[in-house]
Design a protein around this motif. Structure first.
Motif, PDB file in Angstrom:
ATOM      1  N   LEU A 120      67.855 -14.610  21.069  1.00 40.99           N
ATOM      2  CA  LEU A 120      67.525 -16.029  21.056  1.00 40.99           C
ATOM      3  C   LEU A 120      66.981 -16.484  22.404  1.00 40.99           C
TER       4      LEU A 120
ATOM      5  N   GLU B 235      63.405 -18.132  22.998  1.00 43.43           N
ATOM      6  CA  GLU B 235      63.239 -19.417  23.689  1.00 43.43           C
ATOM      7  C   GLU B 235      62.212 -19.303  24.818  1.00 43.43           C
TER       8      GLU B 235
ATOM      9  N   ASN C 242      64.126 -20.513  15.294  1.00 45.95           N
ATOM     10  CA  ASN C 242      65.070 -21.258  14.454  1.00 45.95           C
ATOM     11  C   ASN C 242      65.933 -20.326  13.619  1.00 45.95           C
TER      12      ASN C 242
ATOM     13  N   GLN D  72      68.461 -18.990  15.845  1.00 43.88           N
ATOM     14  CA  GLN D  72      69.434 -20.032  16.163  1.00 43.88           C
ATOM     15  C   GLN D  72      70.424 -20.221  15.011  1.00 43.88           C
TER      16      GLN D  72
END
Length: 528
Positions: free
Chosen positions: A194, A198, A378, A381
């Motif tokens: 993640l 990002e 996403n 996440q």
């Protein structure tokens, strides 16, 4: 042989003739079965009952991570407990099967012990609230062991029970620990992925800061505002151009110097009179009338005169001194300066508009890559949040198992010292032996009777020789024969007494005490 049907008297005669074959063969079989029942080693059994308790805390609040059924878990623990290493260690500690150590291999001895161990599930029919249907579930199970020595049987049963309880705790704690460790590693792995996602999204947004899909409406609104500004500037430029044309026309009619002003006034008055005359002639005549042509030529000459005789600009280094000319010329210069400024503004705004158009054009191209990165971010996440929730639940489940609040095994009936053997069933063996003895005795007597070709009856003899029998001589028993007969009866009586005593001893010691038996007999007799 005579094939006439036998009467009850014939049967009784056969019994009297073959009584020793019947009695001795039956007694032999009965003694063999009784000896077998008495000499077989006694096998004792001790068992314990373990209750399968449900989780104390409702599953709506805390969900355990041990999701196997109780039956499956019992079978798994059984495989662990009955492994070679566990059983061989118990055999060495308890000194089991000493008579087999020199005859059998360790594997065979362990297999013998597995056969002596029984694990039985106790089930019950319950109503399943989740499915709304009756179901059969395991509520408890028994662990039993059978052997020749009661004390050893008790110790082994206790040891096996302890192993089942310990293995259950170890297996459940191992399951929840492994689940927590796995989820922790997955959380860290997804967290690292993640972070990379990002960074990729941040770098992409930094590289395409103005072409992002969420800025499409902003760029569209900006382009619309710039196009409106361009239209406004073009309107201002048109106004300035019109003003420039007007000022240029005005400057053309104003002399730059004051000395040319009087001549120009005279020419203007003459031009006015000539035009009036021309208008009057055109009302009465056509354009081919000679006077009209003359007037037109004069007007044209006067109109050309300011351009040739009086210049708008200084001639021969003379500076303009006409205030009106100077004012108009200044306004014209200011207007042209404003025009240049507006043109530069239009050029600048056009560049900005082109930049916005390029952003809008690049947005669909950037959108695909951007949405792919955002979707990947996403998804990671969501997975990270889900794993984090599951990890927290696994930690709670681990504490639940550590405090033994989950499903557990509870010993409700410990193993007891066996007082009576469970094997062999001496009464059943004795009863089977008695039935078998009667059958063997009858069989032996029947065989001897069928194989004996001698004549036992006068009627049979008469039928065989087809002549009448004159007389029959009864059997004469001598004194010696009488003594032998008495001895035989004495032996039979003694054997019967011994058999009766042995049977009574077997019943008393292995089936039921005489006091209990007598009480049952008296209760049964009281019913009548």
């Amino acid at each position: 042989m005579h094939n006439a049907p036998l009467t009850p008297g014939d049967y009784w005669a056969i019994v009297k003739r073959r009584k020793w074959s019947l009695v001795l063969s039956s007694l032999t079989v009965l003694l063999i079965t009784a000896a077998t029942a008495f000499l077989l080693p006694s096998i004792y059994e001790s068992y314990s009952t373990i209750l399968i308790e449900e989780q104390h805390i409702p599953t709506e609040f805390v969900m355990t991570t041990v999701n196997t059924y109780a039956e499956q878990r019992v079978q798994n623990i059984k495989q662990r407990v009955l492994s070679f290493s566990q059983l061989f260690e118990i055999i060495k500690q308890q000194n089991l099967y000493p008579e087999l150590k020199d005859k059998w291999t360790p594997e065979e001895i362990v297999e013998k012990m597995r056969d002596d161990i029984q694990v039985k599930l106790l089930s019950a029919d319950v109503f399943d609230r989740r499915t709304g249907r009756p179901a059969t579930v395991a509520t408890a199970f028994t662990v039993s062991y059978e052997g020749k020595q009661p004390q050893a049987v008790l110790r082994v049963a206790d040891t096996l029970t302890s192993l089942f309880l310990e293995q259950n705790l170890q297996v459940r704690q191992q399951r929840v620990s492994e689940t927590s460790a796995f989820l922790a590693s997955e959380v860290q792995r997804i967290k690292a992925e993640l972070a990379v996602a990002e960074q990729e999204v941040a770098a992409f947004k930094k590289e395409h800061i103005n072409e992002l899909p969420e800025l499409f409406q902003v760029n569209k609104q900006g382009l619309d505002a710039i196009e409106r500004a361009i239209e406004q500037l073009n309107g201002e430029l048109r106004t300035l151009k019109e003003r420039e044309g007007l000022l240029t026309a005005q400057i053309a009619g104003v002399p730059s110097r004051m000395e040319n002003l009087a001549g120009q006034n005279r020419d203007a008055e003459a031009l006015k009179d000539l035009r009036l005359q021309l208008a009057g002639l055109r009302e009465r005549y056509t354009d081919k009338y000679p006077d009209i042509a003359i007037l037109e030529a004069q007007i044209a000459e006067i109109e050309q005169r300011p351009l040739s005789s009086s210049s708008l600009r200084p001639v021969g280094g003379n500076q303009p001194d006409n205030p009106a000319y100077i004012t108009l010329n200044s306004q014209l210069a200011s207007t042209r300066a404003d025009m240049q400024m507006v043109k530069k503004q239009i050029e600048t705004v056009e560049q900005r508009a082109e930049a916005y158009r390029k952003r809008i054009e690049e947005t669909p191209k950037v959108e695909g890559d951007y949405l792919a990165l955002v979707s990947h971010r996403n998804a990671l996440q969501g997975k990270y949040n889900d794993l984090t929730t599951k990890y927290q639940e696994a930690k709670v489940a681990q504490e639940l198992e550590r405090d033994q609040k989950g499903e557990r095994f509870t010993l409700i009936e410990p193993a007891r010292l066996p007082e009576k053997p469970t094997k062999p069933n001496r009464l059943a063996i004795s009863l089977i032996g008695a039935v078998l003895a009667v059958g063997v005795g009858v069989g032996v007597a029947s065989v001897r009777e069928l194989t004996d070709q001698s004549v036992k009856d006068a009627a049979v003899l008469a039928a065989l020789v087809k002549a009448p029998v004159l007389a029959t001589v009864p059997r004469i028993i001598t004194a010696e024969e009488w003594i032998r007969r008495q001895k035989r009866w004495l032996i039979v009586a003694l054997a019967f007494v011994v058999l009766l005593c042995v049977t009574a001893a077997l019943v008393h010691f292995f089936v039921m005490d005489f006091d209990v038996l007598w009480a049952k007999v008296m209760r049964w007799a009281a019913r009548f």
